[in-house]
Design a protein around this motif. Structure first.
Motif, PDB file in Angstrom:
ATOM      1  N   ALA A  79     108.126  24.951 110.308  1.00 17.56           N
ATOM      2  CA  ALA A  79     108.729  23.784 110.958  1.00 17.56           C
ATOM      3  C   ALA A  79     110.124  23.534 110.414  1.00 17.56           C
ATOM      4  CB  ALA A  79     107.840  22.554 110.757  1.00 17.56           C
ATOM      5  N   LEU A  83     113.478  23.267 112.630  1.00 15.48           N
ATOM      6  CA  LEU A  83     114.037  21.929 112.834  1.00 15.48           C
ATOM      7  C   LEU A  83     115.413  21.811 112.182  1.00 15.48           C
ATOM      8  CD1 LEU A  83     110.702  20.009 112.144  1.00 15.48           C
ATOM      9  CD2 LEU A  83     111.795  20.304 114.393  1.00 15.48           C
ATOM     10  N   LEU A  96     108.400  20.690 118.471  1.00 13.35           N
ATOM     11  CA  LEU A  96     108.261  22.062 117.997  1.00 13.35           C
ATOM     12  C   LEU A  96     107.160  22.748 118.794  1.00 13.35           C
ATOM     13  CD1 LEU A  96     109.257  23.944 115.558  1.00 13.35           C
ATOM     14  CD2 LEU A  96     107.096  23.332 114.474  1.00 13.35           C
ATOM     15  N   CYS A 122     106.922  18.147 110.905  1.00 12.23           N
ATOM     16  CA  CYS A 122     107.452  17.585 112.160  1.00 12.23           C
ATOM     17  C   CYS A 122     107.563  16.071 112.055  1.00 12.23           C
ATOM     18  CB  CYS A 122     106.557  17.973 113.334  1.00 12.23           C
ATOM     19  SG  CYS A 122     106.875  19.629 113.966  1.00 12.23           S
ATOM     20  N   ALA A 127     109.672  14.529 114.705  1.00 12.55           N
ATOM     21  CA  ALA A 127     109.294  15.397 115.823  1.00 12.55           C
ATOM     22  C   ALA A 127     107.777  15.531 115.893  1.00 12.55           C
ATOM     23  CB  ALA A 127     109.941  16.776 115.667  1.00 12.55           C
ATOM     24  N   VAL A 129     104.519  18.591 117.143  1.00 15.11           N
ATOM     25  CA  VAL A 129     104.144  19.878 117.737  1.00 15.11           C
ATOM     26  C   VAL A 129     103.658  19.599 119.156  1.00 15.11           C
ATOM     27  CG1 VAL A 129     102.712  21.932 117.544  1.00 15.11           C
ATOM     28  CG2 VAL A 129     103.407  20.698 115.471  1.00 15.11           C
ATOM     29  N   ALA A 146     112.248  24.939 118.051  1.00 14.06           N
ATOM     30  CA  ALA A 146     112.521  23.516 117.872  1.00 14.06           C
ATOM     31  C   ALA A 146     113.391  23.005 119.005  1.00 14.06           C
ATOM     32  CB  ALA A 146     113.211  23.273 116.535  1.00 14.06           C
TER      33      ALA A 146
END
Lengths: 340, 340
Positions: A79, A83, A96, A122, A127, A129, A146
């Motif tokens: 991640a 990101l 993601l 995330c 963020a 998934v 991402a």
């Protein structure tokens, strides 16, 4: 999802649908900007601005080892390195996607731990998934993609905008991931022998599960950064990429890049004090953010000055100097084993 | 990028940067909606609506064989199976990211051919390759991520919206990819022995380089489709997914799904006429679009009726019938070798 049976459940026991259900069930509720998350043909995002998107792959044996990193740490790393690329454009990370290619005998618990790490990092970045894919393969190969958003009216901060006179600044540190890797390679993973326990543990964690300074990316954009890149392959290599894209020379200040005590302690424990400086200048995978700012601009709090951009003399290629001199030796990591 | 030397150039000869330059140099100029393409930390897209995003991986030996498919065909297939997922939400494909994990001895020409196929199929869909990643791995693993946009005010067409009474319709054909694969597996790849040459070649091409009917996805959304999915794992398996997500039973009409002459010719050549029907019902990787429409809605020209949605009886699981009867046997492809 821990199996109660004597033998751990493997992917071949639960199949594709079972694996997906097990993984998706671990994710926290989706944030409001995710209109449709995992489970359909595609995810749908409400993106209030321009879309920033990047992909990056981790291969077992090259980018991680299962005996050196827990599954959740590999999830954080997957991640983080995706990101961070979005943050390095000045964008806010939103989502993601993760594709897992794995041997059929991979324990389901390992995939679950991976999902935990993906979800955790995330969330740290703001963020979630939102989807993925699973395939059978001989080797573990994990690809993240991402997605981020640029605030309305804010252009992306590319590698190409640095101008002579700009201040070169860094958010985050460079070197800890390489130091942690060196300790693991030297067999110092357990007690990080010779290094104070707390320092050793932090360096190992920095390698296994880097934590990029995501908000620094949009802070830099808001402050008027002219160019930005994350240090995925080493400060000097990535600074060179920025210099080449911008057509300038970046002169970095060795004092500002002097290795911190933790790097020096690890280098001393490994019997080579010079390693500390090498890690700080050429160690990859820290995902610190390197940015250029017009002179006179107040740097965001997360950045510190480490050098300046200079005009490129007519007979010199764009590139990087350290204290006014060319750097000798490798500037960092390249794939496929070639060091041009 | 063909090498003039006796030995073909390999990835280890040109390195990461050389590979990226060789690949990116093959792409056609970027369309206007791509604000920043390959070469920076991330790509930037101008997306005038909600963002639709999906990822899918091809693994050598599982999803393609280099002795059965040219590199460009693998590129088309990678792009097609990702872009089809975006089309199956009712979205217009905009962009593709591609991560290539490859052995260091992969010929650079192969990576170039892959790029050609990716670019070609993206153009056919109205999209462009906007970025990617390269890594070293023991096995070839290619992950695509497709990005699309939903027209303003148009909701995504998920798998979950079908209602009893809906018309079930199909855009594109099912079966040709499975027929082509069967010919290859039987060693009929060269002359497709026993099958008329033109038919054999078309079936092999359908397997090696599927060409999904992308515009049919947004035509379906515009016509008011209630649910949609692409047939990546077989018509019956994917119809079952849609039925389960919607909580309905889909009754498919065997006559409407009768195999075409080309499938029957291939099945006859392989000595088992029943294969033709099996391919049409359970063959994967055609990426046809299966959609449901409210009764009375005029179907878009690209769709033909193949059945209807019925209420799910209280004591029955959602699923699929063929001519009112349950289907016996495998409904299609699952990863990790499990057929629940």
């Amino acid at each position: 999802m821990a199996s109660m049976a004597g033998d751990a459940e493997r992917l071949s026991d639960v199949g594709e649908d079972g694996l997906i259900a097990a993984v998706v069930g671990r994710y926290a509720p989706l944030p409001a900007h995710v209109l449709i998350g995992p489970g359909d043909d595609a995810a749908v995002l409400d993106v209030p601005g321009r879309v920033v998107i990047s992909t990056d792959t981790l291969v077992e044996g090259h980018d991680f080892r299962r005996d050196w990193s827990a599954a959740a740490e590999v999830g954080v790393k997957t991640a983080a390195q995706n990101l961070a690329d979005v943050a390095a454009m000045g964008a806010r990370p939103l989502a993601l996607l993760v594709s897992l290619a794995a041997p059929a005998d991979l324990p389901v618990d390992w995939a679950g731990g991976l999902a935990d790490g993906l979800d955790e990092e995330c969330r740290r970045a703001g963020a979630a998934v939102v989807g993925g894919d699973v395939s059978e393969a001989a080797q573990l190969v994990i690809t993240g993609t991402a997605v981020g958003v640029l605030p309305a009216g804010t252009p992306a901060v590319t590698r190409a905008g640095a101008r002579p006179g700009d201040v070169v600044a860094l958010a985050g540190r460079t070197g800890p991931s390489a130091a942690g890797l060196a300790l693991l390679q030297a067999g110092r993973g357990g007690a990080a022998g010779g290094v104070p326990a707390e320092i050793g543990a932090a360096l190992l964690a920095a390698h296994r599960a880097p934590r990029p300074p995501y908000p620094a990316g949009r802070d830099a954009a808001a402050a008027g950064a002219t160019a930005m890149i994350d240090t995925s392959d080493g400060l000097l290599r990535d600074a060179t990429r920025l210099a080449e894209a911008s057509g300038v020379v970046l002169d970095l200040d060795a004092d500002a890049l002097a290795p911190d005590d933790d790097l020096r302690a690890a280098a001393a424990a490994l019997g080579d004090p010079d390693l500390a400086r090498l890690w700080a200048l050429t160690g990859g995978e820290d995902h610190a953010l390197l940015a250029c700012f017009p002179p006179g601009v107040g740097l965001p709090a997360s950045f510190r000055r480490i050098g300046r951009a200079m005009p490129k003399p007519a007979d010199v290629r764009p590139g990087v100097l350290v204290d006014g001199r060319p750097w000798r030796g490798s500037t960092g990591w390249l794939h496929f084993g070639r060091r041009p």
